[in-house]
Design an enzyme around this catalytic site. Structure first.
Site, short mmCIF file in Angstrom:
data_model
loop_
_atom_site.label_atom_id
_atom_site.label_comp_id
_atom_site.label_asym_id
_atom_site.label_seq_id
_atom_site.Cartn_x
_atom_site.Cartn_y
_atom_site.Cartn_z
N LYS A 87 0.84 -1.21 0.00
CA LYS A 87 0.00 0.00 0.00
C LYS A 87 0.88 1.26 0.00
CE LYS A 87 -3.77 -2.54 2.07
NZ LYS A 87 -4.51 -2.96 3.28
N GLN A 130 -4.77 -1.83 9.58
CA GLN A 130 -4.58 -3.13 8.94
C GLN A 130 -5.08 -4.25 9.87
OE1 GLN A 130 -3.36 -3.66 5.72
NE2 GLN A 130 -3.99 -5.76 6.11
N ASP A 169 -11.16 2.28 3.67
CA ASP A 169 -11.39 0.84 3.50
C ASP A 169 -12.88 0.54 3.34
OD1 ASP A 169 -9.11 -0.69 3.33
OD2 ASP A 169 -8.83 -0.87 5.51
#
Ligand code: NAP
Length: 290
Positions: free
Chosen positions: A52, A96, A119
């Site tokens: 990322k 994460q 997200d």
């Protein structure tokens, strides 16, 4: 049969984003800024976050990686999430997953301001998507929608069958394919307790498999001419590979592919799209007015 090339599509999207960012900067604007919180040293999570950060560089974004050891407390993480919510220099951020067992993932996710939730995991974004409001759509379903769109695969009025009902893939995918503003399809969702699964799958114009069972979808489950999207990524032992494993999709590719009009391979199909959709969401975070 046309192979849907997720790798090339994802690269093209990142290039488009980089061009847009270059234009913003040339006009005196600020680079999009994505922050990521990583807890512990899980190999998979380390790789995902490193990818990322690399994608941010490719797109011309600023990125900040915030690391904690796995003994971080839930309160420390909540405090950081609240700090990032308030930080005007950060457009969007991710935590994460998975987090260590002593931390309540849901509590952390719910603390994220939905306007920075790139997200698309917060209940507010999921709800906004379900009723067709502007929102961040989670990366894997968004990537599938983007592949269908870029390959001009008709979805309106088509029968879309989704196998799998997880919160991160199956359910949001079903919502998106159903919505008038996205798929506008007729949607059926199957799961491990579905009767007549094979018969239902055979009626699909678009079949999306998100199960996590290698080669589950066989040729007798696919209507000739259907589009097949394979989300599954399971590591199976493969002595011929240096790593000792290979990634296997949910579709028995060799027997199914000759029947299809379009199909995604594994690897190189849905997977590569995920990070480029996170980048697209981060760019959207700089433009949103909701
Ligand atoms: P998950 O949470 O384990 O959900 C699996 C779903 O499949 C469940 O709804 C389950 O039904 C259903 N299922 C399991 N066995 C079945 C069977 N025999 N017949 C019908 N349905 C069955 O998985 P997930 O997180 O959605 O992930 C699915 C796969 O996609 C995994 O291989 C994962 O690695 C992969 N994935 C890939 C990406 C990517 O970027 N490429 C992203 C996310 C996930 P029940 O609800 O009845 O248990």
């Amino acid at each position: 049969m046309t192979l849907i090339d997720g790798k090339a599509t994802a690269a093209a999207i990142k290039k488009e984003i980089a061009e847009k960012v270059a234009g913003i900067v040339a006009n005196g604007g600020r680079r999009p800024h994505l922050a990521a919180i990583l807890v512990g040293h899980d190999g998979g999570s380390e790789t995902y976050v490193a990818n990322k950060v690399k994608a941010c560089e490719e797109c011309g974004f600023e990125s900040t990686l915030i690391r904690y050891e796995s003994d971080v407390t839930e309160q420390e993480l909540l405090d950081k999430v609240r700090e990032l919510n308030e930080d005007n220099s950060v457009d969007g951020f991710i935590v994460q997953l998975p987090l260590p067992g002593h931390i309540n993932e849901q509590k952390i996710t719910e603390a994220i301001d939905y306007r920075k939730d790139v997200d698309g995991f917060t209940p507010v974004n999921v709800g906004r998507m379900a009723i067709g409001l502007p929102c961040f759509i989670s990366a894997t379903p968004k990537g599938i929608l983007e592949l269908l769109r870029r390959y001009n695969i008709p979805t309106r009025g088509k029968h879309c069958v989704i196998i799998g009902r997880s919160n991160i893939v199956g359910k949001p995918m079903a919502q998106l394919m159903l919505q008038k503003i996205y798929g506008d399809s007729t949607v059926t969702v199957c799961h491990s307790h579905t009767d007549n699964l094979k018969e239902i799958c055979r009626t699909a114009d678009i079949l999306i498999a998100a199960i996590g069972r290698p080669a589950f979808v066989t040729a007798d489950m696919v209507k000739p001419g259907a589009t097949v999207i394979d989300v599954g990524t399971t590591r199976v032992a493969d002595a011929s590979r240096k790593s000792g494993f290979r990634l296997q999709g949910d579709v028995d590719f060799d027997t199914v592919a000759p029947l299809c009009s379009y199909i995604t391979p594994v690897p190189g199909g849905v997977g590569p799209m995920t990070i480029s959709m996170l980048m697209l969401n981060t760019l959207l975070a700089t433009e949103r007015d909701w």
